[in-house]
Scaffold this motif. Structure first.
Motif, PDB file in Angstrom:
ATOM      1  N   ALA A  63      54.658  26.821 -12.578  1.00 23.18           N
ATOM      2  CA  ALA A  63      54.099  25.972 -11.918  1.00 23.18           C
ATOM      3  C   ALA A  63      53.860  24.812 -12.599  1.00 23.18           C
ATOM      4  CB  ALA A  63      53.476  25.250 -10.747  1.00 23.18           C
ATOM      5  N   SER A  64      53.563  24.145 -13.315  1.00 27.61           N
ATOM      6  CA  SER A  64      54.055  22.950 -13.946  1.00 27.61           C
ATOM      7  C   SER A  64      54.942  22.896 -14.695  1.00 27.61           C
ATOM      8  CB  SER A  64      52.591  23.303 -15.125  1.00 27.61           C
ATOM      9  OG  SER A  64      52.237  21.498 -15.891  1.00 27.61           O
ATOM     10  N   LEU A  65      55.161  23.810 -15.113  1.00 25.93           N
ATOM     11  CA  LEU A  65      56.259  23.801 -16.607  1.00 25.93           C
ATOM     12  C   LEU A  65      58.049  23.656 -15.129  1.00 25.93           C
ATOM     13  CD1 LEU A  65      58.136  24.857 -18.463  1.00 25.93           C
ATOM     14  CD2 LEU A  65      58.257  27.022 -17.963  1.00 25.93           C
ATOM     15  N   GLU A  66      57.770  24.058 -14.130  1.00 23.37           N
ATOM     16  CA  GLU A  66      59.048  24.149 -13.729  1.00 23.37           C
ATOM     17  C   GLU A  66      58.817  22.432 -13.087  1.00 23.37           C
ATOM     18  OE1 GLU A  66      61.234  26.203 -13.365  1.00 23.37           O
ATOM     19  OE2 GLU A  66      61.095  26.734 -15.052  1.00 23.37           O
ATOM     20  N   THR A  67      57.682  22.217 -12.651  1.00 16.05           N
ATOM     21  CA  THR A  67      58.334  21.143 -12.314  1.00 16.05           C
ATOM     22  C   THR A  67      58.347  20.030 -13.430  1.00 16.05           C
ATOM     23  OG1 THR A  67      55.053  20.286 -12.806  1.00 16.05           O
ATOM     24  CG2 THR A  67      56.335  21.041 -10.216  1.00 16.05           C
ATOM     25  N   SER A  68      57.830  19.804 -14.646  1.00 24.31           N
ATOM     26  CA  SER A  68      57.913  19.082 -15.809  1.00 24.31           C
ATOM     27  C   SER A  68      59.500  19.332 -15.862  1.00 24.31           C
ATOM     28  CB  SER A  68      57.354  19.359 -16.879  1.00 24.31           C
ATOM     29  OG  SER A  68      55.831  18.834 -16.680  1.00 24.31           O
ATOM     30  N   MET A 112      54.940  32.726  -9.407  1.00 24.00           N
ATOM     31  CA  MET A 112      54.186  31.145  -9.451  1.00 24.00           C
ATOM     32  C   MET A 112      53.258  31.497  -7.559  1.00 24.00           C
ATOM     33  SD  MET A 112      56.505  27.981  -9.156  1.00 24.00           S
ATOM     34  CE  MET A 112      57.588  27.931 -10.644  1.00 24.00           C
ATOM     35  N   PRO A 113      52.419  30.708  -7.561  1.00 31.49           N
ATOM     36  CA  PRO A 113      51.213  30.957  -6.600  1.00 31.49           C
ATOM     37  C   PRO A 113      52.587  29.808  -5.691  1.00 31.49           C
ATOM     38  CG  PRO A 113      50.636  29.498  -8.468  1.00 31.49           C
ATOM     39  CD  PRO A 113      51.819  29.832  -8.523  1.00 31.49           C
ATOM     40  N   ALA A 114      51.860  30.055  -4.288  1.00 28.85           N
ATOM     41  CA  ALA A 114      52.298  29.568  -3.321  1.00 28.85           C
ATOM     42  C   ALA A 114      52.627  27.359  -3.556  1.00 28.85           C
ATOM     43  CB  ALA A 114      52.093  29.498  -2.212  1.00 28.85           C
ATOM     44  N   GLU A 115      51.524  27.274  -4.216  1.00 29.39           N
ATOM     45  CA  GLU A 115      51.612  25.897  -4.341  1.00 29.39           C
ATOM     46  C   GLU A 115      51.978  25.232  -5.260  1.00 29.39           C
ATOM     47  OE1 GLU A 115      48.284  28.185  -5.436  1.00 29.39           O
ATOM     48  OE2 GLU A 115      48.025  28.240  -2.846  1.00 29.39           O
ATOM     49  N   GLY A 116      52.711  26.156  -5.953  1.00 32.31           N
ATOM     50  CA  GLY A 116      53.163  25.274  -7.301  1.00 32.31           C
ATOM     51  C   GLY A 116      54.660  25.578  -6.514  1.00 32.31           C
ATOM     52  N   LYS A 117      55.481  25.877  -5.950  1.00 33.03           N
ATOM     53  CA  LYS A 117      56.046  26.573  -5.320  1.00 33.03           C
ATOM     54  C   LYS A 117      56.546  24.792  -4.097  1.00 33.03           C
ATOM     55  CE  LYS A 117      57.201  31.578  -5.422  1.00 33.03           C
ATOM     56  NZ  LYS A 117      57.357  32.875  -4.960  1.00 33.03           N
ATOM     57  N   ALA A 118      55.879  24.970  -3.630  1.00 25.30           N
ATOM     58  CA  ALA A 118      55.491  24.053  -2.856  1.00 25.30           C
ATOM     59  C   ALA A 118      55.884  22.501  -3.434  1.00 25.30           C
ATOM     60  CB  ALA A 118      53.675  23.613  -1.632  1.00 25.30           C
ATOM     61  N   GLY A 119      54.649  22.504  -4.682  1.00 30.95           N
ATOM     62  CA  GLY A 119      54.955  21.168  -5.325  1.00 30.95           C
ATOM     63  C   GLY A 119      56.835  21.141  -6.040  1.00 30.95           C
ATOM     64  N   VAL A 137      53.765  12.874 -11.185  1.00 33.42           N
ATOM     65  CA  VAL A 137      51.982  12.146 -11.209  1.00 33.42           C
ATOM     66  C   VAL A 137      51.565  13.274 -10.537  1.00 33.42           C
ATOM     67  CG1 VAL A 137      50.451  10.805 -12.124  1.00 33.42           C
ATOM     68  CG2 VAL A 137      52.689  10.053 -12.921  1.00 33.42           C
ATOM     69  N   ALA A 138      50.807  12.678  -9.559  1.00 35.00           N
ATOM     70  CA  ALA A 138      50.130  13.905  -8.531  1.00 35.00           C
ATOM     71  C   ALA A 138      50.057  14.971  -8.394  1.00 35.00           C
ATOM     72  CB  ALA A 138      50.318  12.621  -6.933  1.00 35.00           C
ATOM     73  N   VAL A 139      51.278  15.872  -8.087  1.00 34.71           N
ATOM     74  CA  VAL A 139      51.629  17.065  -8.434  1.00 34.71           C
ATOM     75  C   VAL A 139      50.686  17.704 -10.182  1.00 34.71           C
ATOM     76  CG1 VAL A 139      52.934  18.983  -8.678  1.00 34.71           C
ATOM     77  CG2 VAL A 139      53.121  17.198  -6.902  1.00 34.71           C
ATOM     78  N   GLN A 140      51.500  16.834 -10.784  1.00 33.95           N
ATOM     79  CA  GLN A 140      50.830  17.338 -12.428  1.00 33.95           C
ATOM     80  C   GLN A 140      48.848  17.129 -12.669  1.00 33.95           C
ATOM     81  OE1 GLN A 140      52.048  18.935 -15.198  1.00 33.95           O
ATOM     82  NE2 GLN A 140      53.623  19.404 -14.157  1.00 33.95           N
TER      83      GLN A 140
END
Length: 190
Positions: A63-68, A112-119, A137-140
């Motif tokens: 999730a961190s990778l994809e949001t980045s 990926m966990p649901a929280e990660g997909k939501a982010g 930044v908030a998601v990270q």
């Protein structure tokens, strides 16, 4: 007010430089130990606690990778882009280490966990600009807190030397990232 911001920007740059050095160190560790990890993992089954730690870390890290990856293209502040690039590289490297530990192929996808997909969905819905940077930044921060808890949970029960070393290394990086993210958050608020 401007000198204080410059001091924060200088501190942020030092933090990111330190992060890059540590990422390079982690890359060196992987390049030296990757084949050994793969050979060992394919011969010896990974105990349940260690497998759970690796899988949870991989899931949260994905999730961190994809949001980045989203932030690399949509981020506007230079610090956001630098952090997103460093985070993306680090998560890819950590995934290689953990997958080798588990004896799975590097190309295997992790759920990926649901929280990660939501982010990720939240970030896609925000237009490029300061609001996006703040949301990233908030998601990270949220994701790094989750990653830190995963490492702490494992270190409280883990007995495997290699998995413990990976968790301690990850914990140190995560703590540093949380510090950098707080600096970025303060800079964006000011």
């Amino acid at each position: 007010m401007q000198p204080k911001r410059s001091a924060c920007a200088g501190r942020q740059q030092r933090e990111l430089t330190m992060n890059r050095r540590q990422t390079l160190g982690l890359l060196a560790l992987v390049s030296m130990s990757g084949p050994a990890l793969s050979q060992t993992a394919s011969r010896v089954p990974v105990p349940e606690a260690e497998r759970n730690h690796a899988l949870r870390t991989l899931q949260a890290g994905s999730a961190s990778l994809e949001t980045s990856r989203v932030a690399i293209s949509k981020g506007t502040a230079a610090g956001i882009k630098r952090f997103a690039q460093a985070e993306s590289a680090e998560q890819q490297t950590l995934a290689q280490v953990l997958k080798a530990r588990l004896g799975v192929d590097d190309n295997d996808k992790v759920a990926m966990p649901a929280e990660g997909k939501a982010g990720i969905d939240r970030l896609h819905d925000i237009k490029t600009g300061p609001d996006f940077d703040k949301a990233y930044v908030a998601v990270q921060i949220e994701g790094h807190r989750d990653l830190l808890q995963i490492q702490e949970d494992y270190l409280a029960i883990g007995k495997d030397a290699m998995s413990s070393a990976i968790a301690r290394l990850a914990r140190g990086h995560i703590r540093e990232h949380l510090t950098v993210l707080e600096i970025l958050q303060n800079d964006l608020a000011g």
